[in-house]
Write an enzyme that holds these catalytic residues in place. Structure first.
Site, PDB file in Angstrom:
ATOM      1  CE  LYS A  11      -4.080  -0.170   0.846  1.00 16.19           C
ATOM      2  NZ  LYS A  11      -5.336  -0.316   0.128  1.00 16.19           N
TER       3      LYS A  11
HETATM    4  N1  GLU Z   1      -7.120  -0.206  -2.931  1.00 13.42           N
HETATM    5  C1  GLU Z   1      -7.934  -1.348  -3.182  1.00 13.42           C
HETATM    6  C2  GLU Z   1      -7.997  -2.235  -1.964  1.00 13.42           C
HETATM    7  O1  GLU Z   1      -7.883  -1.760  -0.863  1.00 13.42           O
HETATM    8  C3  GLU Z   1      -7.544  -2.072  -4.453  1.00 13.42           C
HETATM    9  C4  GLU Z   1      -6.154  -2.588  -4.506  1.00 13.42           C
HETATM   10  C5  GLU Z   1      -5.766  -3.090  -5.886  1.00 13.42           C
HETATM   11  O2  GLU Z   1      -6.605  -3.140  -6.751  1.00 13.42           O
HETATM   12  O3  GLU Z   1      -4.594  -3.418  -6.055  1.00 13.42           O
HETATM   13  O4  GLU Z   1      -8.215  -3.425  -2.044  1.00 13.42           O
END
Ligand code: GLU
Length: 425
Positions: free
Chosen positions: A115
């Site tokens: 993240k």
């Molecule tokens: N930000 C989204 C989540 O928390 C998507 C992550 C992604 O698609 O890589 O799952």
């Protein structure tokens, strides 16, 4: 939630990493696994902090802090969103990266968890400032991202336009178009159809699968949703289409309540035009706190982490909580809900639809072969139904709550990948 409460919730973000760790550790201890992987999985593999100087529209330079946390890649390249928010910090991205590892493993994607985020208020940036910030942040984290290394995607405060700049910056630096470096791109730029509403669609599939185990239909259930961004809006719209009644919706500073059902499309239009729901002409005004504790059948926290706290939990009237946000429930609140007989469908299951369609997008980009909306939605439903069935079976077998069951499955998959690979060197 009033603004002061919002600030209090934000100050607890430092505790969020401890909460993520606590959820992991509580389950790991009950599993018959080698203690060495407990230590390995307890911290991220890498956290990169960067400072991004950006020329603002007034000619002054502002320096923004950004992060990319990579938790574990035993099962495949790191994968996870990029968040633009004033509350972003190192602990927060570490926690979210860890949650992403479990989420990706639970739905059985060949990814690890990551993240990223930039400390900024995206609503206060002009289009040009946001572009320059995104490009600079991308170039700063460029050494650790890539289609085979770490694949970012949208998260709170970012969208398909931001992903286009990530794609272009990376592609310019490596000298060729690299569709697989980022997901959540616009469809006209190698994105997948269905990606934008995928998280909300996954929420709907998981909720529907759970209700089926109770022999209950989705029709006429009364649902309250905290958060009206991408996830909250699409979940509301899809659930409304399936016959549920959306009685409450809030965004950061305001909300609406209507016992007869909110016109989701009209509220969505108003929110997109204005940026809030203040003075919305239909229904009654409602605060975030009132929404969380309102008289409804199903509560869907779809905003930020740590909004369902131990103070709020005893007053929650919903019998089902579906975690569309990442980490909305603190561990002590989770315990209170469990004691009160509230079923919690955990984040790593309920909001996994987004990253699942991100996986489809990554595969399509690598192959330059694109799927129809029908194929995307059918495959998403298959994966979400399979994940729910596995969690439900584990909860039955171990006589435990859904979060414990989901963590048990996810941790065992990641730990097994670690064990099979062994240690380098
Ligand atoms: N930000 C989204 C989540 O928390 C998507 C992550 C992604 O698609 O890589 O799952």
């Amino acid at each position: 939630m009033e603004n002061t409460d919002l600030l209090r919730a934000k100050s607890s973000h430092a505790e969020f990493w401890q909460h993520a760790h606590q959820y992991f550790d509580r389950v790991y201890q009950t599993m018959n696994l080698d203690p060495i992987w407990r230590e390995v999985l307890a911290s991220p593999k890498r956290v990169l902090a960067v400072s991004c100087p950006v020329k603002m529209d007034d000619g002054k330079i502002q320096v923004f802090t950004g992060y990319r946390a990579q938790h574990n890649n035993a099962r495949g390249p790191f994968k996870g969103g990029i968040r633009f928010d004033v509350s972003v910090n190192r602990d927060e991205v570490m926690a979210l990266a860890m949650l992403q590892t479990w989420k990706n493993a639970l739905v059985d994607l060949p990814f690890g968890g990551a993240k990223g985020g930039v400390v900024c208020d995206p609503k206060k940036l002009s289009f040009g400032e946001k572009e320059r910030l995104t490009r600079r942040y991308t170039s700063e984290i460029l050494p650790i991202i890539g289609p085979a290394h770490d694949i970012p995607a949208p998260d709170a405060g970012t969208d398909a336009q931001v992903m286009s700049w990530v794609l272009d910056t990376y592609s310019m630096m490596v000298g060729h178009q690299e569709l697989g470096v980022v997901t959540g791109k616009p469809v006209h730029l190698g994105g997948s159809v269905g990606r934008e509403e995928a998280t909300g669609r996954g929420v709907m599939y998981v909720l529907r699968a759970f209700l089926a185990t109770q022999h209950k239909p989705l029709e006429n259930t009364r649902i309250a949703i905290q958060g009206f961004g991408n996830v909250g809006f699409h979940a509301a719209q899809l659930l409304d289409e399936m016959g549920a009644t959306i009685i409450g919706i809030t965004e950061r500073k305001s909300g609406i309540f209507d016992e007869n059902g909110i016109d989701v499309a009209a509220a969505g239009l108003y929110y997109r035009e204005r940026g809030d729901l203040v003075d919305y002409p239909h229904g009654d005004a409602i605060t975030n706190e009132e929404l969380l504790t309102c008289d409804c059948d199903i509560l869907i926290p779809a905003a930020m982490e740590s909004t369902v706290t131990a103070e709020v939990a005893p007053h929650i009237k919903a019998r089902i909580v579906v975690e569309a946000a990442n980490g909305p429930t603190t561990p002590d609140a989770d315990e209170i809900l469990r004691d009160n007989g509230v079923t919690v469908l955990p984040d790593i299951l309920a909001n996994a639809g987004g990253v699942t369609v991100s996986y489809f997008e990554w595969v399509q980009g690598l192959q330059n072969f694109f799927w129809s909306a029908e194929e995307v939605n059918n495959e998403l439903q298959k994966i979400m139904d399979r994940a729910f069935a596995a969690v439900n079976a584990k909860a039955d077998e171990a006589d435990c709550d859904y979060r414990t069951a989901a963590y048990t499955i996810a941790i065992s998959r990641v730990a097994e990948a670690c064990r099979l690979k062994g240690l380098f060197p």
